[in-house]
Enzyme design. Structure first.
Site, mmCIF file in Angstrom:
data_model
loop_
_atom_site.group_PDB
_atom_site.id
_atom_site.type_symbol
_atom_site.label_atom_id
_atom_site.label_comp_id
_atom_site.label_asym_id
_atom_site.label_seq_id
_atom_site.Cartn_x
_atom_site.Cartn_y
_atom_site.Cartn_z
ATOM 1 N N ASN A 12 0.868 -1.176 0.000
ATOM 2 C CA ASN A 12 0.000 0.000 0.000
ATOM 3 C C ASN A 12 0.906 1.228 0.000
ATOM 4 O OD1 ASN A 12 -1.777 2.064 0.570
ATOM 5 N ND2 ASN A 12 -2.273 1.371 2.654
ATOM 6 N N LYS A 14 0.146 4.252 -0.308
ATOM 7 C CA LYS A 14 -0.500 5.448 0.251
ATOM 8 C C LYS A 14 -0.254 6.652 -0.677
ATOM 9 C CE LYS A 14 -0.135 3.289 4.708
ATOM 10 N NZ LYS A 14 -0.027 3.401 6.156
ATOM 11 N N HIS A 100 -9.478 1.180 4.797
ATOM 12 C CA HIS A 100 -8.208 1.370 5.509
ATOM 13 C C HIS A 100 -8.438 2.330 6.680
ATOM 14 C CE1 HIS A 100 -4.147 2.623 6.470
ATOM 15 N NE2 HIS A 100 -3.743 1.517 5.866
ATOM 16 N N GLU A 102 -6.817 4.719 7.789
ATOM 17 C CA GLU A 102 -6.577 6.137 7.497
ATOM 18 C C GLU A 102 -7.798 6.768 6.831
ATOM 19 O OE1 GLU A 102 -2.813 5.559 5.532
ATOM 20 O OE2 GLU A 102 -1.937 5.047 7.474
ATOM 21 N N GLU A 170 -5.400 -4.864 10.587
ATOM 22 C CA GLU A 170 -4.363 -3.862 10.817
ATOM 23 C C GLU A 170 -4.645 -3.102 12.108
ATOM 24 O OE1 GLU A 170 -2.276 -2.639 6.930
ATOM 25 O OE2 GLU A 170 -4.088 -1.453 7.091
ATOM 26 N N GLY A 176 2.579 2.235 10.731
ATOM 27 C CA GLY A 176 3.569 3.295 10.584
ATOM 28 C C GLY A 176 4.298 3.657 11.869
ATOM 29 N N SER A 214 3.407 -2.132 10.297
ATOM 30 C CA SER A 214 4.854 -2.208 10.539
ATOM 31 C C SER A 214 5.492 -3.537 10.140
ATOM 32 C CB SER A 214 5.166 -1.868 12.007
ATOM 33 O OG SER A 214 4.790 -0.534 12.288
HETATM 34 P P1 PGA Z 1 2.875 0.323 7.594
HETATM 35 O O1 PGA Z 1 1.406 0.546 7.003
HETATM 36 O O2 PGA Z 1 3.404 -0.969 6.991
HETATM 37 O O3 PGA Z 1 3.660 1.518 7.158
HETATM 38 O O4 PGA Z 1 2.737 0.217 9.067
HETATM 39 C C1 PGA Z 1 0.535 -0.528 6.806
HETATM 40 C C2 PGA Z 1 -0.758 -0.043 6.218
HETATM 41 O O5 PGA Z 1 -1.242 1.031 6.599
HETATM 42 O O6 PGA Z 1 -1.368 -0.720 5.364
#
Ligand code: PGA
Length: 251
Positions: A12, A14, A100, A102, A170, A176, A214
Site C-alpha cells: 500500500n 499510500k 483502511h 486512514e 491492521e 507506521g 509495521s
Molecule cells: P505500515 O502501514 O506498513 O507503514 O505500518 C501498513 C498499512 O497502513 O497498510
C-alpha cells in the site's frame, strides 16, 4: 503441510510516488517477482490512482498485480474528486483496498460505507481487501475482539465468498509506528476473525486474512508463520523494492 490459502503480499503505497521514482520502484518489484517465478504466492502493489495506468503497463507480464487504495460506491456521477471501482478496473487494477483505517479516520468512513465500497468492487470485477483493526484505546480497554467482530459484521457484504474477499487485520496503533503485536496477539485476532467469518462466509476457512502494521523484511518471517496469517498488507516497507521483495520471499 501445504498451505491451502495462497499468501498475498500487498503493498500500500499510500500518498507516495511521482512518476519517475514510482515506475522505477514498480519495475524493480516486477523484476524481482519475475526472477523468483513464484506460483505459490501473489504480489500486489497499490499505488496512488494517478500512477495506476503507468504501473499496470510497467509490470505487465511479471505476475505482479495492481490495485487501488480506495473507490467510491457508485459507478459514476456527480462526486467530484472520487474514483469508481469501474475506473480502477479500467486503469488496470484487479484489487482495491477498502476501509483502511486512514480513510476511516481521515474521511469518516463507517462500516456501512466500507461495505458499499466492497460491493462496488464486486460490481466492477475487483477483489476487495477489507481492512479492520482496533485503536490503542480499544486494545487497552480489552475491546479488541469485540471491535473486530463489529467491523467485520458491518463491513463484509452479504454474499461474500473466499473467491471474492480478502480481509486485512491492521491494528491502528501498529500502522507506521514500528510497533507490532506479539505473534500470540496476532494469532488470537486472526483466529477470532476466522471464527466470526464462519458465520458470514460459507467457505470462511479459505478466506485470506492478511496482517498489516509495521511489517518489514526483518519481522515478516515470524508474522507470516502465524497459523491464520495468509499474507501481509505493507505500507512503509513497500516503498523499497528490496524490503518488499524480502517480505514476499518470507511468505
Ligand atoms: P505500515 O502501514 O506498513 O507503514 O505500518 C501498513 C498499512 O497502513 O497498510
Amino acid at each position: 503441510m501445504a498451505r491451502s490459502r495462497r499468501p498475498l503480499i500487498a503493498g500500500n503505497w499510500k500518498m507516495n510516488g511521482l512518476t519517475a521514482d514510482a515506475l522505477a520502484l514498480a519495475g524493480s518489484v516486477a523484476e524481482g517477482v519475475k526472477q523468483a517465478g513464484w506460483t505459490d504466492r501473489e504480489v500486489l502493489i497499490c499505488p496512488p490512482a494517478t500512477l495506476l495506468v503507468g504501473i499496470a503497463e510497467a509490470v505487465k507480464g511479471s505476475g505482479v498485480l495492481v490495485g487501488g487504495q480506495n473507490c467510491h460506491a457508485v459507478v459514476s456521477g456527480a462526486h467530484t474528486g472520487d474514483i469508481s471501482a469501474e475506473m480502477l478496473r479500467d486503469a488496470g487494477a484487479s484489487h482495491v483496498i477498502v476501509g483502511h483505517s486512514e480513510r476511516r479516520t481521515d474521511c469518516g468512513e463507517t462500516d456501512a460505507v466500507v461495505r458499499a465500497k466492497a460491493e462496488a468492487a464486486w460490481r466492477a470485477g475487483l477483489m476487495p481487501v477489507v481492512c479492520i483493526g482496533e485503536t490503542l484505546t480499544e486494545r487497552e480497554a480489552g475491546r479488541t475482539l469485540t471491535v473486530l467482530e463489529t467491523q467485520l459484521k458491518g463491513s463484509v457484504p452479504a454474499g461474500a465468498t473466499a473467491a471474492r474477499l480478502v480481509v486485512a487485520y491492521e491494528p491502528v496503533w501498529a500502522i507506521g509506528t514500528g510497533k507490532t503485536p506479539t505473534t500470540a496477539e496476532v494469532a488470537a485476532a486472526h483466529a477470532h476473525i476466522r471464527r466470526v467469518l464462519s458465520g458470514l462466509v460459507p467457505d470462511a476457512n479459505a478466506v485470506r486474512l492478511l496482517y498489516g502494521g509495521s511489517v518489514k523484511g526483518s519481522n515478516a518471517g515470524e508474522l507470516l508463520a502465524v497459523g491464520d496469517v495468509d499474507g501481509a498488507l505493507v505500507g512503509g516497507a513497500s516503498l523499497k523494492a528490496d524490503e518488499f521483495l524480502a517480505i514476499a520471499k518470507a511468505a
